[in-house]
Write an enzyme that holds these catalytic residues in place. Structure first.
Site, PDB file in Angstrom:
ATOM      1  N   LYS A 242      -8.994  58.130  38.525  1.00 44.50           N
ATOM      2  CA  LYS A 242      -8.825  57.688  37.143  1.00 44.50           C
ATOM      3  C   LYS A 242      -8.317  56.259  37.151  1.00 44.50           C
ATOM      4  O   LYS A 242      -7.456  55.900  37.960  1.00 44.50           O
ATOM      5  CB  LYS A 242      -7.843  58.604  36.401  1.00 44.50           C
ATOM      6  CG  LYS A 242      -7.772  58.326  34.910  1.00 44.50           C
ATOM      7  CD  LYS A 242      -6.946  59.397  34.195  1.00 44.50           C
ATOM      8  CE  LYS A 242      -6.965  59.164  32.702  1.00 44.50           C
ATOM      9  NZ  LYS A 242      -6.219  60.215  31.967  1.00 44.50           N
ATOM     10  N   ARG A 244      -8.251  52.254  34.608  1.00 45.18           N
ATOM     11  CA  ARG A 244      -8.119  51.692  33.262  1.00 45.18           C
ATOM     12  C   ARG A 244      -9.427  51.772  32.479  1.00 45.18           C
ATOM     13  O   ARG A 244      -9.431  51.699  31.256  1.00 45.18           O
ATOM     14  CB  ARG A 244      -7.666  50.239  33.351  1.00 45.18           C
ATOM     15  CG  ARG A 244      -8.592  49.356  34.173  1.00 45.18           C
ATOM     16  CD  ARG A 244      -8.029  47.956  34.336  1.00 45.18           C
ATOM     17  NE  ARG A 244      -8.858  47.164  35.238  1.00 45.18           N
ATOM     18  CZ  ARG A 244      -8.602  45.912  35.557  1.00 45.18           C
ATOM     19  NH1 ARG A 244      -7.544  45.319  35.051  1.00 45.18           N
ATOM     20  NH2 ARG A 244      -9.399  45.254  36.378  1.00 45.18           N
ATOM     21  N   GLY A 246     -11.713  54.411  32.847  1.00 47.51           N
ATOM     22  CA  GLY A 246     -12.107  55.794  32.596  1.00 47.51           C
ATOM     23  C   GLY A 246     -11.791  56.687  33.778  1.00 47.51           C
ATOM     24  O   GLY A 246     -10.765  56.501  34.453  1.00 47.51           O
ATOM     25  N   VAL A 248     -13.372  59.103  37.295  1.00 49.04           N
ATOM     26  CA  VAL A 248     -14.445  59.311  38.278  1.00 49.04           C
ATOM     27  C   VAL A 248     -14.460  60.789  38.661  1.00 49.04           C
ATOM     28  O   VAL A 248     -13.428  61.356  39.015  1.00 49.04           O
ATOM     29  CB  VAL A 248     -14.247  58.438  39.538  1.00 49.04           C
ATOM     30  CG1 VAL A 248     -15.352  58.733  40.553  1.00 49.04           C
ATOM     31  CG2 VAL A 248     -14.249  56.962  39.177  1.00 49.04           C
ATOM     32  N   ASP A 362     -13.788  40.715  40.548  1.00 49.82           N
ATOM     33  CA  ASP A 362     -12.672  41.669  40.627  1.00 49.82           C
ATOM     34  C   ASP A 362     -12.652  42.344  41.995  1.00 49.82           C
ATOM     35  O   ASP A 362     -12.472  43.560  42.109  1.00 49.82           O
ATOM     36  CB  ASP A 362     -12.787  42.715  39.511  1.00 49.82           C
ATOM     37  CG  ASP A 362     -11.495  43.508  39.325  1.00 49.82           C
ATOM     38  OD1 ASP A 362     -10.427  43.016  39.756  1.00 49.82           O
ATOM     39  OD2 ASP A 362     -11.547  44.611  38.742  1.00 49.82           O
TER      40      ASP A 362
END
Length: 532
Positions: A242, A244, A246, A248, A362
């Site tokens: 989990k 930011r 959502g 998995v 990112d």
């Protein structure tokens, strides 16, 4: 000559009466009675011609309701007409009154026409007390234009109301029919899942489908209909992560394990961007997370954004390094495979079926996954930037998300990065990649010694650092993660240290390119006889 003068006087008198009578109502004419003190006709003086009204005899009239103050025995005197009038008030009651009417304008007022707002009738006569015997009657009720208009408006309003009610009934029937149809189709969905296999023949694996799409398709992934079919047929097994964005989940499609990234509805921009990047032509690479399908699922009250990819049970590099140590071969395999994935992202492939250059934006150990064979693949492309040299445009996603502050390059932290050019984004990725190599190197055993896993700058900033914290350490003090002395005593770690130092240089222009990193690591892999 005298007759001409008389005619002129008469014409002037008539014009005067008309101009005054038009501005007066009946009541004002009736209250002026033309009362005289006697009934004698006025005598003309020598050489003086009298007006017609001065030559008329005076009458005595009966008055009731219109009597002047000096009336005697309900009688009044006038040189005009005696009248009787019947009127109907607002309550529908009738009143009969009588009186004297002065000469001026009397001919017009005796022909008074009934008004739509007020029903009344007036009758006149010219003999003494003649109005005692007058019996005027009210005119018949006439529907005036105002009343006609009211009826028309009433008809229009009723018609509109009927139309609105009919539209509401029609809309309700349509919505009910549509609702019933959706319910029945939803019921058929569970029964017809097998029919969806017409698009995906029985026995076809995900690898078979992807290989076919690569060889015969556009190279941008599976057809959308196949993607939607796969998304519908996936069974969720358990949640494995989990973040930011959502959650998995590990799911299964025809027995094969897949990873299902379920985005929050607030992260739709990330879902759309990541799907767009994954479906870029020639994007598929062994060191980029394998994309399978994307779909939006919902029933009206809720919506889920699915991104379905290959499942890697070893998890992220972050999870792997926390519980496992590396030897030099494992270190080089991880670093080299990650560099290959980054190099593929950064490289533009020219041609009609070309691929744009892509910057990740990112990069961190949590966004790199460990495959079964011990190599890496790069994931989470929701913030990626694309560049096409033909148009010379930098395609930046419309996304409120930002990268991870701990891994941000100095030029990102101090906001000196030129957002209109693509190369600065590439160099910012290289800085982040240097920190990831540092994380790997700490977990490499040499001489029986290994450091515990830590995040970059763990001893310099808080666990959740702010921009100010990172800017102070990275930009102002220009510090970098600490390096153990033992690294210099090992040939492999010494080369890795040199490589990471050239990746996290403060000046972006001094940093290595992804291709240079890949080639350097390839030589080290070859010298260590590492099997990739």
């Amino acid at each position: 000559m005298t007759q001409l003068y008389t005619y002129i006087r008469l014409l002037g008198a008539c014009l005067f009466i008309i101009s005054h009578v038009q501005g007066q109502n009946l009541d004002s004419m009736l209250h002026g009675t033309g009362m005289k003190s006697d009934l004698d006709q006025k005598k003309p003086e020598n050489g003086v011609t009298l007006a017609p009204e001065d030559t008329l005899p005076f009458l005595k009239c009966y008055c009731s309701g219109h009597c002047p103050d000096d009336a005697i025995n309900n009688t009044c005197i006038t040189n005009g007409h005696c009248f009787a009038i019947i009127e109907e008030d607002d309550q529908g009651e009738t009143t009969l009154t009588s009186g004297c009417m002065k000469y001026e304008g009397s001919d017009f007022q005796c022909k008074d026409s009934p008004k739509a707002q007020l029903r009344r009738t007036i009758e006149c006569c010219r003999t003494n007390l003649c109005n005692q015997y007058l019996q005027p009657t009210l005119p018949p009720v006439v529907i005036g234009p105002f009343f006609d208009g009211s009826i028309r408006w009433l008809v229009v309003l009723i018609s509109m109301a009927v139309c609105i009610v009919a539209m509401i009934i029609f809309s309700s029937c349509f919505c009910y029919k549509h609702y019933c149809k959706s319910i029945s189709s939803r019921g058929r969905y569970n029964r017809d899942l097998e029919q969806d296999e017409a698009f995906i023949p029985v026995g076809e694996s995900l690898k078979d489908l992807i290989d076919q799409s690569q060889s015969s398709g556009s190279g941008s992934g599976l057809p959308l209909l196949v993607q939607r079919t796969i998304a519908k047929q996936i069974q969720m097994v358990r949640q494995v992560g989990k973040g930011r964005y959502g959650e998995v989940w590990m799911g299964k499609w025809r027995g094969e394990k897949v990873a299902v990234k379920v985005f929050f509805t607030t992260e739709e921009a990330s879902w759309f961007r990541e799907t767009e990047i994954y479906q870029t032509v020639l994007m598929r690479h062994e060191n980029i997370l394998g994309f399978i399908a994307a779909d939006i699922k919902g029933t009206g009250s809720w919506t889920q954004l699915y991104l379905i990819t290959d499942y890697h049970e070893n998890g992220s590099l972050y999870d792997f390094l926390k519980c496992a140590t590396l030897d030099t071969r494992a270190l080089l395999k991880l670093a080299y495979s990650a560099a290959c994935g980054l190099c593929h992202l950064h490289t533009e492939i020219y041609g009609t079926q070309g691929k744009p250059a892509i910057a990740h934006r990112d990069l961190k150990s949590k966004n790199i996954l460990i495959k079964k064979n011990g190599s890496c693949c790069i994931a989470d492309l929701g913030l990626a930037v694309k560049f096409n040299s033909d148009t010379n445009e930098v395609d930046i996603p419309l996304n409120t998300r930002v990268g991870t502050k701990r891994y941000m390059a100095p030029e990102v932290l101090d906001e000196s990065l030129n957002k209109n050019h693509f190369q600065p984004y590439i160099m910012a990725d290289i800085y982040s990649f240097g920190l990831i190599i540092w994380e790997m190197a700490r977990r490499c055993i040499t001489g029986g010694i290994v450091e515990e896993y830590q995040l970059p700058y763990y001893n310099m900033v808080p666990s959740d650092p702010s921009y100010e914290d990172m800017r102070e350490v990275v930009c102002v003090k220009r510090l970098r993660p600490i390096v153990s002395n033992r690294w210099n005593s090992d040939e492999c770690l010494r080369a890795v240290l040199k490589l990471m130092s050239e990746c996290w240089a403060h000046n972006p222009a001094s940093r290595l390119t992804a291709l240079r990193i890949k080639k350097t690591l390839a030589k080290m892999v070859e010298s260590q006889d590492v099997k990739i």
